[in-house]
Design a protein around this motif. Sequence first.
Motif, mmCIF file in Angstrom:
data_model
loop_
_atom_site.group_PDB
_atom_site.id
_atom_site.type_symbol
_atom_site.label_atom_id
_atom_site.label_comp_id
_atom_site.label_asym_id
_atom_site.label_seq_id
_atom_site.Cartn_x
_atom_site.Cartn_y
_atom_site.Cartn_z
ATOM 1 N N LEU A 130 0.819 -1.205 0.000
ATOM 2 C CA LEU A 130 0.000 0.000 0.000
ATOM 3 C C LEU A 130 0.858 1.261 0.000
ATOM 4 N N ARG A 131 0.210 2.400 -0.148
ATOM 5 C CA ARG A 131 0.890 3.671 0.047
ATOM 6 C C ARG A 131 1.198 3.869 1.528
ATOM 7 N N THR A 132 2.077 4.804 1.819
ATOM 8 C CA THR A 132 2.447 5.075 3.211
ATOM 9 C C THR A 132 1.260 5.652 3.968
ATOM 10 N N VAL A 133 1.024 5.146 5.172
ATOM 11 C CA VAL A 133 -0.081 5.630 6.005
ATOM 12 C C VAL A 133 0.245 7.036 6.492
ATOM 13 N N ARG A 134 -0.695 7.946 6.320
ATOM 14 C CA ARG A 134 -0.498 9.335 6.705
ATOM 15 C C ARG A 134 -1.186 9.620 8.041
ATOM 16 N N ALA A 135 -0.627 10.571 8.793
ATOM 17 C CA ALA A 135 -1.212 10.919 10.083
ATOM 18 C C ALA A 135 -2.464 11.769 9.925
ATOM 19 N N TRP A 136 -2.624 12.389 8.776
ATOM 20 C CA TRP A 136 -3.753 13.292 8.559
ATOM 21 C C TRP A 136 -3.968 13.444 7.066
ATOM 22 N N SER A 137 -5.215 13.720 6.662
ATOM 23 C CA SER A 137 -5.530 13.870 5.249
ATOM 24 C C SER A 137 -6.763 14.746 5.097
ATOM 25 N N GLU A 138 -6.933 15.285 3.905
ATOM 26 C CA GLU A 138 -8.137 16.052 3.605
ATOM 27 C C GLU A 138 -9.353 15.120 3.582
ATOM 28 N N PRO A 139 -10.531 15.636 3.973
ATOM 29 C CA PRO A 139 -11.725 14.768 4.009
ATOM 30 C C PRO A 139 -12.082 14.160 2.660
ATOM 31 N N TRP A 140 -11.741 14.866 1.578
ATOM 32 C CA TRP A 140 -12.123 14.362 0.263
ATOM 33 C C TRP A 140 -11.111 13.367 -0.304
ATOM 34 N N ALA A 141 -9.950 13.245 0.341
ATOM 35 C CA ALA A 141 -8.886 12.388 -0.190
ATOM 36 C C ALA A 141 -9.108 10.933 0.212
ATOM 37 N N ASN A 142 -8.439 10.052 -0.485
ATOM 38 C CA ASN A 142 -8.542 8.612 -0.209
ATOM 39 C C ASN A 142 -7.222 8.077 0.337
ATOM 40 N N LYS A 176 6.933 -1.386 6.402
ATOM 41 C CA LYS A 176 8.212 -0.704 6.448
ATOM 42 C C LYS A 176 8.000 0.661 7.075
ATOM 43 N N ASP A 177 8.842 1.012 8.039
ATOM 44 C CA ASP A 177 8.721 2.297 8.718
ATOM 45 C C ASP A 177 9.414 3.357 7.878
ATOM 46 N N VAL A 178 8.623 4.203 7.220
ATOM 47 C CA VAL A 178 9.169 5.228 6.337
ATOM 48 C C VAL A 178 9.732 6.394 7.142
ATOM 49 N N GLY A 179 9.110 6.733 8.275
ATOM 50 C CA GLY A 179 9.624 7.790 9.138
ATOM 51 C C GLY A 179 9.229 9.181 8.692
ATOM 52 N N GLY A 180 10.090 10.147 9.022
ATOM 53 C CA GLY A 180 9.771 11.554 8.803
ATOM 54 C C GLY A 180 9.609 11.954 7.360
ATOM 55 N N ALA A 181 10.095 11.131 6.435
ATOM 56 C CA ALA A 181 9.951 11.473 5.025
ATOM 57 C C ALA A 181 8.494 11.565 4.607
ATOM 58 N N ALA A 182 7.608 10.880 5.324
ATOM 59 C CA ALA A 182 6.177 10.885 4.995
ATOM 60 C C ALA A 182 5.358 11.682 6.004
ATOM 61 N N ALA A 183 6.022 12.428 6.893
ATOM 62 C CA ALA A 183 5.304 13.161 7.931
ATOM 63 C C ALA A 183 4.541 14.339 7.337
ATOM 64 N N VAL A 184 3.403 14.664 7.933
ATOM 65 C CA VAL A 184 2.591 15.799 7.507
ATOM 66 C C VAL A 184 2.284 16.652 8.730
ATOM 67 N N ASP A 185 1.945 17.914 8.487
ATOM 68 C CA ASP A 185 1.642 18.827 9.584
ATOM 69 C C ASP A 185 0.170 18.711 9.973
ATOM 70 N N GLY A 186 -0.154 17.651 10.679
ATOM 71 C CA GLY A 186 -1.523 17.434 11.124
ATOM 72 C C GLY A 186 -1.648 16.059 11.738
ATOM 73 N N THR A 187 -2.684 15.861 12.524
ATOM 74 C CA THR A 187 -2.926 14.563 13.148
ATOM 75 C C THR A 187 -4.406 14.222 13.039
ATOM 76 N N LEU A 188 -4.676 12.939 12.991
ATOM 77 C CA LEU A 188 -6.049 12.454 12.963
ATOM 78 C C LEU A 188 -6.598 12.465 14.386
ATOM 79 N N GLY A 189 -7.852 12.858 14.536
ATOM 80 C CA GLY A 189 -8.439 12.917 15.866
ATOM 81 C C GLY A 189 -8.404 11.580 16.571
ATOM 82 N N TRP A 212 2.654 13.566 16.203
ATOM 83 C CA TRP A 212 3.431 14.778 15.935
ATOM 84 C C TRP A 212 4.937 14.537 15.946
ATOM 85 N N TRP A 213 5.408 13.518 16.660
ATOM 86 C CA TRP A 213 6.845 13.289 16.734
ATOM 87 C C TRP A 213 7.307 12.349 15.633
#
Length: 254
Positions: A130-142, A176-189, A212-213
């Motif tokens: 799969l794609r890298t799991v993100r900590a936060w995303s836009e509501p319309w995104a998949n 696989k732990d991608v780390g900070g390369a995939a970090a975004v400025d936001g968190t999921l509730g 956040w870390w």
Amino acid sequence: MRTKRLWATAGLLGLTTLLGSGAAFAAPGDDDKGRTDAGTSFRTATPIDQGQKGTATASTGDYLYWSFPADAGQRPRVEATVKLPESARGTGATWRIDVYDGLRRRQACRYGMQARTAGTASSVELACTLRTVRAWSEPWANDPLPGTYYVRLTATGLRTADLGQPVTAEVKATSKDVGGAAAVDGTLGAPLVPGTRPGSDSEPEDGWSSGWWTDRWVWTGIGGVLAALAGVGGYTLTRGTGRATSAGNSPSGV
């Protein structure tokens, strides 16, 4: 009279034995945490941990489901092996794995053999990264988000005569732990963890990340220190050059 007492005693002993055996059979079902045999729907999907192997003894035409947790910064990979007996070979069926997130949205595979026709082979190997799991995303995104992920394994293109053939299957989810390369400025509730069966657990052993870390903060700090050192060094060099120039331009004989 004696015969009636014997029958009554035998009946009580039989009832006691039956109740005891019933309790013994019911005990394993009270805690199915170690069970990895596949479920047959999203609601009955069997939870497995990353690195744990899920199993199934089923028939062609069945839908097999497992679930596993994935956290932010991870790139999940699901692998499946289907073993076919002689009677289930040469049917032309195509085996396929699909992965869904906690909202039951199908997630696309970046790479991997997601579907394969069995042919005359004794086993079928499938994989989906799969794609890298993100900590936060836009509501319309998949985008894939932290939470529960579902794996569905089934065969398509079956003829009526091919239904019900016995097969065995194994699945395994890793990441696989991608780390900070995939970090975004936001968190999921909260992670996308839907309600599950009592006794099941869809949370990682070490809990969910704070969101956040990441190691991006480490590299940001190192970059800041290097920039400060470069600034000090540049200022020192420039100041020294300025003094030398001023001394060389001073009038002679003063």
